[in-house]
Design a protein around this motif. Structure first.
Motif, PDB file in Angstrom:
ATOM      1  N   ARG A 111      47.592  29.667  34.025  1.00  0.00           N
ATOM      2  CA  ARG A 111      48.806  30.058  33.315  1.00  0.00           C
ATOM      3  C   ARG A 111      48.686  31.494  32.830  1.00  0.00           C
ATOM      4  NH1 ARG A 111      49.251  24.685  29.383  1.00  0.00           N
ATOM      5  NH2 ARG A 111      49.645  23.138  31.050  1.00  0.00           N
ATOM      6  N   GLY A 112      49.501  32.359  33.437  1.00  0.00           N
ATOM      7  CA  GLY A 112      49.505  33.760  33.031  1.00  0.00           C
ATOM      8  C   GLY A 112      48.136  34.403  33.102  1.00  0.00           C
ATOM      9  N   ALA A 113      47.364  34.059  34.109  1.00  0.00           N
ATOM     10  CA  ALA A 113      45.972  34.492  34.177  1.00  0.00           C
ATOM     11  C   ALA A 113      45.836  35.888  34.780  1.00  0.00           C
ATOM     12  CB  ALA A 113      45.151  33.497  34.985  1.00  0.00           C
ATOM     13  N   GLU A 114      44.853  36.623  34.260  1.00  0.00           N
ATOM     14  CA  GLU A 114      44.451  37.900  34.844  1.00  0.00           C
ATOM     15  C   GLU A 114      43.039  37.712  35.386  1.00  0.00           C
ATOM     16  OE1 GLU A 114      43.966  42.680  33.799  1.00  0.00           O
ATOM     17  OE2 GLU A 114      44.674  41.265  32.275  1.00  0.00           O
ATOM     18  N   LEU A 115      42.854  38.089  36.653  1.00  0.00           N
ATOM     19  CA  LEU A 115      41.599  37.811  37.332  1.00  0.00           C
ATOM     20  C   LEU A 115      40.969  39.109  37.817  1.00  0.00           C
ATOM     21  CD1 LEU A 115      42.931  34.944  39.650  1.00  0.00           C
ATOM     22  CD2 LEU A 115      42.247  34.773  37.262  1.00  0.00           C
ATOM     23  N   GLY A 116      39.660  39.161  37.738  1.00  0.00           N
ATOM     24  CA  GLY A 116      38.962  40.349  38.214  1.00  0.00           C
ATOM     25  C   GLY A 116      37.529  40.363  37.721  1.00  0.00           C
ATOM     26  N   TYR A 117      36.947  41.561  37.705  1.00  0.00           N
ATOM     27  CA  TYR A 117      35.525  41.708  37.407  1.00  0.00           C
ATOM     28  C   TYR A 117      35.278  42.610  36.210  1.00  0.00           C
ATOM     29  CZ  TYR A 117      35.215  39.641  42.034  1.00  0.00           C
ATOM     30  OH  TYR A 117      35.343  38.797  43.108  1.00  0.00           O
ATOM     31  N   GLY A 118      36.264  42.771  35.360  1.00  0.00           N
ATOM     32  CA  GLY A 118      36.112  43.607  34.181  1.00  0.00           C
ATOM     33  C   GLY A 118      37.350  44.456  33.969  1.00  0.00           C
ATOM     34  N   GLU A 119      37.369  45.191  32.853  1.00  0.00           N
ATOM     35  CA  GLU A 119      38.572  45.952  32.491  1.00  0.00           C
ATOM     36  C   GLU A 119      38.990  46.938  33.567  1.00  0.00           C
ATOM     37  OE1 GLU A 119      38.221  47.783  28.729  1.00  0.00           O
ATOM     38  OE2 GLU A 119      37.874  45.922  27.627  1.00  0.00           O
ATOM     39  N   VAL A 135      48.959  35.357  36.962  1.00  0.00           N
ATOM     40  CA  VAL A 135      48.876  34.294  37.974  1.00  0.00           C
ATOM     41  C   VAL A 135      49.193  32.958  37.319  1.00  0.00           C
ATOM     42  CG1 VAL A 135      47.389  33.094  39.603  1.00  0.00           C
ATOM     43  CG2 VAL A 135      47.166  35.578  39.291  1.00  0.00           C
ATOM     44  N   THR A 136      50.226  32.293  37.810  1.00  0.00           N
ATOM     45  CA  THR A 136      50.596  30.959  37.343  1.00  0.00           C
ATOM     46  C   THR A 136      50.718  30.044  38.549  1.00  0.00           C
ATOM     47  OG1 THR A 136      51.758  31.843  35.402  1.00  0.00           O
ATOM     48  CG2 THR A 136      52.328  29.599  36.112  1.00  0.00           C
ATOM     49  N   LEU A 137      49.725  29.165  38.713  1.00  0.00           N
ATOM     50  CA  LEU A 137      49.666  28.275  39.866  1.00  0.00           C
ATOM     51  C   LEU A 137      49.185  26.898  39.428  1.00  0.00           C
ATOM     52  CD1 LEU A 137      47.982  30.702  42.430  1.00  0.00           C
ATOM     53  CD2 LEU A 137      50.343  29.899  42.528  1.00  0.00           C
ATOM     54  N   ARG A 138      49.536  25.891  40.223  1.00  0.00           N
ATOM     55  CA  ARG A 138      49.205  24.513  39.872  1.00  0.00           C
ATOM     56  C   ARG A 138      48.631  23.798  41.096  1.00  0.00           C
ATOM     57  NH1 ARG A 138      53.063  19.867  37.240  1.00  0.00           N
ATOM     58  NH2 ARG A 138      52.477  18.128  38.597  1.00  0.00           N
ATOM     59  N   LEU A 184      38.017  34.101  33.524  1.00  0.00           N
ATOM     60  CA  LEU A 184      39.317  34.759  33.446  1.00  0.00           C
ATOM     61  C   LEU A 184      39.238  35.949  32.504  1.00  0.00           C
ATOM     62  CD1 LEU A 184      41.836  31.756  33.158  1.00  0.00           C
ATOM     63  CD2 LEU A 184      40.846  32.776  35.214  1.00  0.00           C
ATOM     64  N   MET A 185      39.968  36.994  32.845  1.00  0.00           N
ATOM     65  CA  MET A 185      40.056  38.148  31.958  1.00  0.00           C
ATOM     66  C   MET A 185      41.129  37.921  30.893  1.00  0.00           C
ATOM     67  SD  MET A 185      39.782  41.109  34.870  1.00  0.00           S
ATOM     68  CE  MET A 185      40.130  42.420  33.690  1.00  0.00           C
ATOM     69  N   ASP A 236      45.111  31.356  30.770  1.00  0.00           N
ATOM     70  CA  ASP A 236      44.498  30.051  30.576  1.00  0.00           C
ATOM     71  C   ASP A 236      44.216  29.368  31.907  1.00  0.00           C
ATOM     72  OD1 ASP A 236      44.650  29.958  27.661  1.00  0.00           O
ATOM     73  OD2 ASP A 236      46.822  29.869  27.966  1.00  0.00           O
ATOM     74  N   ARG A 237      43.110  28.640  31.914  1.00  0.00           N
ATOM     75  CA  ARG A 237      42.756  27.745  33.006  1.00  0.00           C
ATOM     76  C   ARG A 237      42.708  26.339  32.421  1.00  0.00           C
ATOM     77  NH1 ARG A 237      38.259  25.171  34.885  1.00  0.00           N
ATOM     78  NH2 ARG A 237      37.889  25.084  37.146  1.00  0.00           N
ATOM     79  N   VAL A 238      43.675  25.495  32.809  1.00  0.00           N
ATOM     80  CA  VAL A 238      43.829  24.176  32.195  1.00  0.00           C
ATOM     81  C   VAL A 238      43.449  23.115  33.219  1.00  0.00           C
ATOM     82  CG1 VAL A 238      45.416  22.590  31.055  1.00  0.00           C
ATOM     83  CG2 VAL A 238      45.710  25.070  30.784  1.00  0.00           C
ATOM     84  N   THR A 239      42.520  22.235  32.853  1.00  0.00           N
ATOM     85  CA  THR A 239      42.089  21.188  33.773  1.00  0.00           C
ATOM     86  C   THR A 239      41.477  20.037  32.991  1.00  0.00           C
ATOM     87  OG1 THR A 239      40.770  20.734  35.749  1.00  0.00           O
ATOM     88  CG2 THR A 239      39.787  22.173  34.110  1.00  0.00           C
TER      89      THR A 239
END
Length: 626
Positions: free
Chosen positions: A316-324, A332-335, A365-366, A369-372
């Motif tokens: 939910r509204g995630a930002e992904l990567g390896y640092g600032e 990113v919002t995916l299910r 995640l930067m 949320d990751r919900v599981t």
């Protein structure tokens, strides 16, 4: 172009070729197929004289004066630019250009420039750039030194170099192992139009169907070559085996008839001559042998013991990567639901692996949320893990480490056998395994945990076609969710019913199938050379933004339609099960009435669900076409 005559060749005690012969004419595009370990790569090494030719009657002959080209190794990491490395791959042009800078004899200078015109040397940069960009490099990449690229990208540059040099006979050994789906699609189109002869070793079934004119099969130490792609060869082989089976059955009937006559009349003097004649006929009969089909060990992913309610996982509204300073994907919002089958598409470098690593919690995640569920188990496979196997340890050692400490050796060996390793093979050290065997071991170890979600990042690069097909069956039988990154269209089409597109810093559902996406990629390649004006670029950006917003608004309707469709399938399955019960004889009237009541309830529910499904689907289609 190429003639192989009566080839015999063995590696140590193992015979790879026995009287193998084939002939390839100029201009043919030939796919070389066969199981892993049969000797396909060895044949390419023999053709390019990397290993010594066998003596005797064996011969491999190339047309006189023909230029042979292949990818020897990845481009070295130096300060040379990617474009210069590819231009240097055309040895004649490169030598002439260098000589042109130093030559002083007017006649020689004239000869040099005449030859440069003949080989179209002045368009070389644009042709080299076209090949590089087709394989995934950007315009900005062309001026970067090779040392700034990873080994995989330097291997792409090596492929670009041999394609650019356009040899008379082009040898390619599993080129799509280094390409994404987009690069593989471009290569297919390039090889179709290639003006000379191609011999390609590949386990990519779709590529072998789309871009070859002939298929050369290496089976039972022999070579056979037939017109058409892989599927055409399969049909011809099946027809041949069926014909042999029919001939053998007829021969067995004839033998039985002759033998019956001999047994009946051999002792009678009046029939002795006829009986002896039939004995000679039996002796002269050549047994018709049918090649034994090689068995492919199936893959198996056991059903998770504890089922989970949907969704299994959400970003939910995630930002992904390896640092600032290395943010790759944003918002990113995916299910992911229990029975989802999703292929992730997008060019290399856009963030597909970043996405799956974040889902698998191998990358934090930067933001967002990751919900599981807390008990969700995720099985993750990546080609990088091939290097994580412990050198010096055997297959059995790796299986033992993954099992409870008190597991008996018999259980350990049984588990390894289910993965496809024989009694002898389990004692093999992992560094001695083939690439395909390492993939089998890693997938088997992953399956031991009975995951709810399988994440497979390029699982087929080292698998032959039959093993890829076995993987498709296993994934379709798996009772959980599958996330797949692959350049193998046959695998993706055989397993995935949804696509996620990773592009331009975003990851979102793609409204279309793989054929739609492939058409989009090929159209983008055709338009790559265009240079639209700034106003056109802005208009296209606005259009993309509007399309993205429309897809986002419609995604809820799509999910509603999909959920209703899945619910309808389950209801219809229950109705079918009740119909089976009703058909059974000897049931009491009370039982029959109860079954009829339940059936009526399910039929009514099916009607309501079908209405929801159709309305949601119509609303979704209206939203996406507006």
């Amino acid at each position: 172009m190429l003639t192989i005559s009566n080839l015999d060749y063995r590696v140590e005690a193992r015979l790879l070729f026995e009287g193998a012969s084939a002939q390839i004419a100029s201009g043919w595009k030939v796919g070389l197929v066969g199981r892993n370990g049969t000797g396909k790569s060895t044949l390419l090494k023999l053709i390019r004289e990397e290993i010594e030719h066998p003596t005797g009657d064996s011969a491999i002959r190339l047309n006189q004066g023909a230029r042979l080209g292949w990818v020897a190794q990845e481009v070295a990491p130096t300060d040379e630019t990617i474009l210069d490395v590819v231009l240097a791959a055309d040895a004649e042009r490169h030598a002439l250009m260098q000589e042109a800078d130093t030559a002083e004899d007017p006649m020689r200078i004239a000869d040099i420039h005449t030859r440069l015109v003949d080989i179209d040397a002045w368009s070389a940069e644009s042709r080299a750039a076209e090949v590089l960009m087709g394989l995934g490099f950007t315009q900005k990449d062309l001026g970067r030194p090779t040392r700034e690229f990873s080994g995989g990208w330097r291997m792409r540059a090596a492929i670009a170099g041999v394609l650019f040099s356009q040899p008379d006979l082009l040898l390619l050994d599993e080129p799509t192992n280094y390409l994404d789906l987009e690069g593989a699609a471009w290569l297919e189109g390039y090889l179709k139009k290639y003006p000379h002869t191609v011999l390609i070793v590949s386990h990519d079934r779709e590529m072998l169907n789309r871009c070859v004119t002939h298929t050369m099969a290496l089976e039972h130490r022999k070579l056979t070559i037939v017109p058409g792609g892989y599927d055409a060869w399969l049909r011809l082989r099946s027809a041949k085996y069926a014909q042999l089976e029919s001939q053998r059955a007829k021969q067995e009937v004839d033998k039985a008839h002759l033998q019956a006559f001999v047994d009946r009349f051999r002792a009678k003097a009046s029939k002795a001559r006829q009986a002896q004649s039939r004995v000679k006929m039996l002796e002269k009969m050549q047994d018709i042998s049918i090649p034994m089909a090689e068995r492919t060990v199936p893959f198996h992913f056991p059903e998770p013991g504890d089922k989970m309610a949907p969704p299994l996982l959400e970003l939910r509204g995630a930002e992904l990567g390896y640092g600032e300073d290395a943010s790759i994907l944003r918002n990113v919002t995916l299910r992911l639901d229990p029975d989802d089958r999703i292929a992730i598409v997008g060019t290399n470098g856009q963030g597909k692996t970043t996405l799956v690593k974040s889902i698998a919690e191998r990358l934090p995640l930067m933001a967002g949320d990751r919900v599981t569920h807390s008990k969700v188990r995720i099985g993750y496979f990546s080609q990088d893990q091939l290097d994580e196997l412990t050198p010096g340890e055997t297959v059995l050692d790796h299986v033992r480490h993954a099992m409870p400490k008190d597991a008996p050796v018999s259980k350990q060996r049984s588990t390894a056998s289910q993965m496809g390793f024989s009694h002898e093979k389990v004692e093999t050290k992992v560094e001695k395994l083939s690439g395909g065997e390492k993939v089998r071991l890693l997938l088997g170890l992953m399956a031991m945990d009975k995951p709810h979600i399988l994440i497979l990042d390029e699982p087929t690069s080292h698998l032959d076609i039959d093993s890829r097909e076995a993987l498709i069956y296993a994934l379709n039988d798996f009772k959980g969710a599958v996330l797949l990154i692959t350049h193998d269209i046959f695998l993706a089409e055989g397993t995935a019913d949804q696509l996620w597109l990773v592009r331009d810093g975003r990851a979102e559902t793609y409204d279309g199938d793989l054929q739609d996406y492939r058409a989009l990629v090929l159209q983008a390649d055709r338009n790559k050379s265009d240079s639209p004006a700034p106003q056109q670029k802005a208009a296209r950006a606005d259009q993309r933004q509007q399309s993205a917003e429309s897809r986002k608004a419609a995604s809820g309707l799509k999910r509603k339609a999909d959920d209703a469709e899945k619910r309808l399938e389950k209801i219809n399955a229950r109705i079918a099960a009740i119909d089976v019960d009703l058909a059974q004889a000897g049931q009491s009237s009370e039982k029959v009435q109860e079954l009829l009541r339940r059936r009526a309830d399910f039929v009514a529910e099916a009607a309501r669900t079908e209405t929801v499904w159709i309305e949601a689907l119509e609303s979704y289609e209206a939203a996406t076409t507006a």
